[in-house]
Design an enzyme around this catalytic site. Sequence first.
Site, PDB file in Angstrom:
ATOM      1  N   ASP A 112       0.849  -1.186   0.000  1.00  0.00           N
ATOM      2  CA  ASP A 112       0.000   0.000   0.000  1.00  0.00           C
ATOM      3  C   ASP A 112       0.889   1.243   0.000  1.00  0.00           C
ATOM      4  O   ASP A 112       1.842   1.337   0.779  1.00  0.00           O
ATOM      5  CB  ASP A 112      -0.890  -0.006   1.246  1.00  0.00           C
ATOM      6  CG  ASP A 112      -2.026   0.997   1.133  1.00  0.00           C
ATOM      7  OD1 ASP A 112      -2.406   1.350   0.009  1.00  0.00           O
ATOM      8  OD2 ASP A 112      -2.547   1.424   2.182  1.00  0.00           O
ATOM      9  N   HIS A 119      -3.875  14.171   0.628  1.00  0.00           N
ATOM     10  CA  HIS A 119      -4.069  13.309   1.795  1.00  0.00           C
ATOM     11  C   HIS A 119      -2.883  13.411   2.749  1.00  0.00           C
ATOM     12  O   HIS A 119      -3.060  13.594   3.967  1.00  0.00           O
ATOM     13  CB  HIS A 119      -4.260  11.856   1.343  1.00  0.00           C
ATOM     14  CG  HIS A 119      -4.264  10.874   2.467  1.00  0.00           C
ATOM     15  ND1 HIS A 119      -5.257  10.814   3.413  1.00  0.00           N
ATOM     16  CD2 HIS A 119      -3.369   9.893   2.796  1.00  0.00           C
ATOM     17  CE1 HIS A 119      -4.992   9.847   4.276  1.00  0.00           C
ATOM     18  NE2 HIS A 119      -3.847   9.278   3.935  1.00  0.00           N
ATOM     19  N   GLU A 185     -10.367   3.918   3.787  1.00  0.00           N
ATOM     20  CA  GLU A 185      -9.530   4.678   2.865  1.00  0.00           C
ATOM     21  C   GLU A 185      -9.924   4.303   1.446  1.00  0.00           C
ATOM     22  O   GLU A 185      -9.855   3.125   1.067  1.00  0.00           O
ATOM     23  CB  GLU A 185      -8.038   4.402   3.100  1.00  0.00           C
ATOM     24  CG  GLU A 185      -7.541   4.942   4.423  1.00  0.00           C
ATOM     25  CD  GLU A 185      -6.039   4.844   4.597  1.00  0.00           C
ATOM     26  OE1 GLU A 185      -5.505   5.498   5.511  1.00  0.00           O
ATOM     27  OE2 GLU A 185      -5.391   4.102   3.827  1.00  0.00           O
ATOM     28  N   GLU A 187      -9.238   3.879  -2.185  1.00  0.00           N
ATOM     29  CA  GLU A 187      -8.000   3.698  -2.941  1.00  0.00           C
ATOM     30  C   GLU A 187      -8.268   3.008  -4.270  1.00  0.00           C
ATOM     31  O   GLU A 187      -9.347   2.458  -4.510  1.00  0.00           O
ATOM     32  CB  GLU A 187      -6.994   2.880  -2.123  1.00  0.00           C
ATOM     33  CG  GLU A 187      -6.704   3.453  -0.742  1.00  0.00           C
ATOM     34  CD  GLU A 187      -5.505   2.816  -0.073  1.00  0.00           C
ATOM     35  OE1 GLU A 187      -4.710   2.158  -0.766  1.00  0.00           O
ATOM     36  OE2 GLU A 187      -5.360   2.983   1.155  1.00  0.00           O
ATOM     37  N   ASP A 219      -9.129   0.308   2.077  1.00  0.00           N
ATOM     38  CA  ASP A 219      -8.115  -0.101   3.054  1.00  0.00           C
ATOM     39  C   ASP A 219      -8.600   0.297   4.445  1.00  0.00           C
ATOM     40  O   ASP A 219      -8.307   1.384   4.928  1.00  0.00           O
ATOM     41  CB  ASP A 219      -6.778   0.578   2.715  1.00  0.00           C
ATOM     42  CG  ASP A 219      -5.668   0.136   3.639  1.00  0.00           C
ATOM     43  OD1 ASP A 219      -5.667  -1.038   4.049  1.00  0.00           O
ATOM     44  OD2 ASP A 219      -4.796   0.957   3.961  1.00  0.00           O
ATOM     45  N   ARG A 223      -7.528   3.675  13.402  1.00  0.00           N
ATOM     46  CA  ARG A 223      -6.634   4.810  13.611  1.00  0.00           C
ATOM     47  C   ARG A 223      -6.014   4.824  15.006  1.00  0.00           C
ATOM     48  O   ARG A 223      -4.868   5.247  15.170  1.00  0.00           O
ATOM     49  CB  ARG A 223      -7.395   6.118  13.379  1.00  0.00           C
ATOM     50  CG  ARG A 223      -7.964   6.277  11.984  1.00  0.00           C
ATOM     51  CD  ARG A 223      -6.885   6.285  10.930  1.00  0.00           C
ATOM     52  NE  ARG A 223      -7.443   6.573   9.610  1.00  0.00           N
ATOM     53  CZ  ARG A 223      -6.755   6.510   8.481  1.00  0.00           C
ATOM     54  NH1 ARG A 223      -5.485   6.138   8.510  1.00  0.00           N
ATOM     55  NH2 ARG A 223      -7.331   6.782   7.325  1.00  0.00           N
ATOM     56  N   GLN A 226      -3.361   2.125  15.102  1.00  0.00           N
ATOM     57  CA  GLN A 226      -2.271   2.577  14.233  1.00  0.00           C
ATOM     58  C   GLN A 226      -1.436   3.665  14.903  1.00  0.00           C
ATOM     59  O   GLN A 226      -0.200   3.652  14.840  1.00  0.00           O
ATOM     60  CB  GLN A 226      -2.853   3.094  12.920  1.00  0.00           C
ATOM     61  CG  GLN A 226      -1.824   3.587  11.920  1.00  0.00           C
ATOM     62  CD  GLN A 226      -2.479   4.163  10.666  1.00  0.00           C
ATOM     63  OE1 GLN A 226      -3.696   4.152  10.517  1.00  0.00           O
ATOM     64  NE2 GLN A 226      -1.657   4.684   9.767  1.00  0.00           N
ATOM     65  N   LYS A 239      -3.873  -1.955  10.217  1.00  0.00           N
ATOM     66  CA  LYS A 239      -4.217  -2.073   8.804  1.00  0.00           C
ATOM     67  C   LYS A 239      -4.476  -3.515   8.354  1.00  0.00           C
ATOM     68  O   LYS A 239      -5.166  -3.740   7.362  1.00  0.00           O
ATOM     69  CB  LYS A 239      -3.071  -1.522   7.949  1.00  0.00           C
ATOM     70  CG  LYS A 239      -2.810  -0.039   8.114  1.00  0.00           C
ATOM     71  CD  LYS A 239      -3.779   0.774   7.291  1.00  0.00           C
ATOM     72  CE  LYS A 239      -3.329   2.216   7.159  1.00  0.00           C
ATOM     73  NZ  LYS A 239      -4.189   2.984   6.255  1.00  0.00           N
ATOM     74  N   THR A 243      -8.716  -5.763   4.024  1.00  0.00           N
ATOM     75  CA  THR A 243      -8.633  -4.854   2.883  1.00  0.00           C
ATOM     76  C   THR A 243      -9.640  -5.353   1.861  1.00  0.00           C
ATOM     77  O   THR A 243      -9.533  -6.499   1.402  1.00  0.00           O
ATOM     78  CB  THR A 243      -7.233  -4.833   2.264  1.00  0.00           C
ATOM     79  OG1 THR A 243      -6.274  -4.440   3.257  1.00  0.00           O
ATOM     80  CG2 THR A 243      -7.169  -3.874   1.092  1.00  0.00           C
ATOM     81  N   GLU A 348      -9.669  12.544   7.584  1.00  0.00           N
ATOM     82  CA  GLU A 348      -9.610  13.867   6.962  1.00  0.00           C
ATOM     83  C   GLU A 348     -10.965  14.572   6.979  1.00  0.00           C
ATOM     84  O   GLU A 348     -11.050  15.771   7.266  1.00  0.00           O
ATOM     85  CB  GLU A 348      -9.145  13.747   5.517  1.00  0.00           C
ATOM     86  CG  GLU A 348      -7.722  13.292   5.316  1.00  0.00           C
ATOM     87  CD  GLU A 348      -7.443  13.106   3.843  1.00  0.00           C
ATOM     88  OE1 GLU A 348      -7.103  14.091   3.176  1.00  0.00           O
ATOM     89  OE2 GLU A 348      -7.590  11.965   3.349  1.00  0.00           O
TER      90      GLU A 348
END
Length: 400
Positions: A112, A119, A185, A187, A219, A223, A226, A239, A243, A348
């Site tokens: 990834d 971002h 996420e 992607e 993904d 948080r 992480q 993570k 996925t 975000e």
Amino acid sequence: MSDTLFGPDNLPYGLFSTPDRPGHRRLGVRYGDDVLDLGAAADAFGSAHAEVLRAPSLNPLLAAGRPVWQAVRSQVRSWLTEEAHRETAARHLLPLSGVQLHLPFEVADYVDFYASEHHATNVGRIFRPDSDALTPNWKHLPIGYHGRAGTVVVSGTPVVRPQGQRKPPQETAPVFGPSQRLDIEAEVGFVVGTPSQQGRPVALADFREHVFGVTLVNDWSARDIQAWEYVPLGPFLGKSFATSVSPWITPLDALDAARVAPPSRDFPLLPYLDDAADGIEPGGYDLRITVELNGHVIAEPPFSGMYWTAAQQLAHLTVNGASLRTGDLYASGTVSGPEKGQRGCLLELTWGGNEPLELPDGKRTFLEDGDEVTLRAWAPGPDGTRIGLGEVTGRVLPNA
């Protein structure tokens, strides 16, 4: 078929089974709201590539190389569009609503990346408000990490809320339990077909010789897990739990009309990443992504603004001599644009949880149990058509 996202200019590949033979997985091509049974059609038309098209996975076709990819695509288009073949092809078309879709290929390795400047800048401002938003290396190389191939799942697979260590700001020691800041996420993923030899980097110009096609990727990200684990080696358990990918792989050749130049670069690039050199085709793709939470659109990230292209990512991934394997998957990293409504993750969109989203079914900072996230995308096709990428959906289940 001119009004569909899945017409003759698209023809994405997938893997399906039918209720009468649930254990028999077959390759298919999506055509409108139908699926063409590739193996059966190849036998009916006497295709020279029938053996790879009868396989219970996309991997044999991936490994066959670009000349075969192009030949098969040309044959399938002919079977579905030429009057002389339509009656035979129609006998091998099944309603999409009546089949079960599966993970279309066996994932070898998963990488990834972190390729959106918008971002990366937003994340830097959220977590390092008193420092530079971008790290010093960001505009010199595509940053990435190796993920977990074994937890790549097909769209529709439920995602159990992960648990692990997290350290709330008010605590002096970590606590253990389900993630409280579960995120997504949006992607774009790239599926490798032709392998490469260890010790021989893949050049920018050879991107299309190795990459078969494109798929949407969610993904999922915990948080809080992480944030506690990522220093000093980066993402791990935050993570690796899931996925999600689309059940459809869109061939690169279907996206030729969507190719665009990437944004201008602020620093000269080293030769192996220099896509302004003579003979290098534009490496960006104009993909329009939509993110839905419980049926409500919350973001529309534009892939055309990604700073690092898929060809550059592949070149960097192999520049140290690392080899490619058939079935490798690498993803772009979160796709975000310059506007608030173009941000591709909740981190975000809610600015670290400080600005909740106002939705018809309530406020959201991060995902709650029962929430369902869907990613959709399309790209410009030839003659004003649109090319659809198969959607990705996942629902959050509580950690028992």
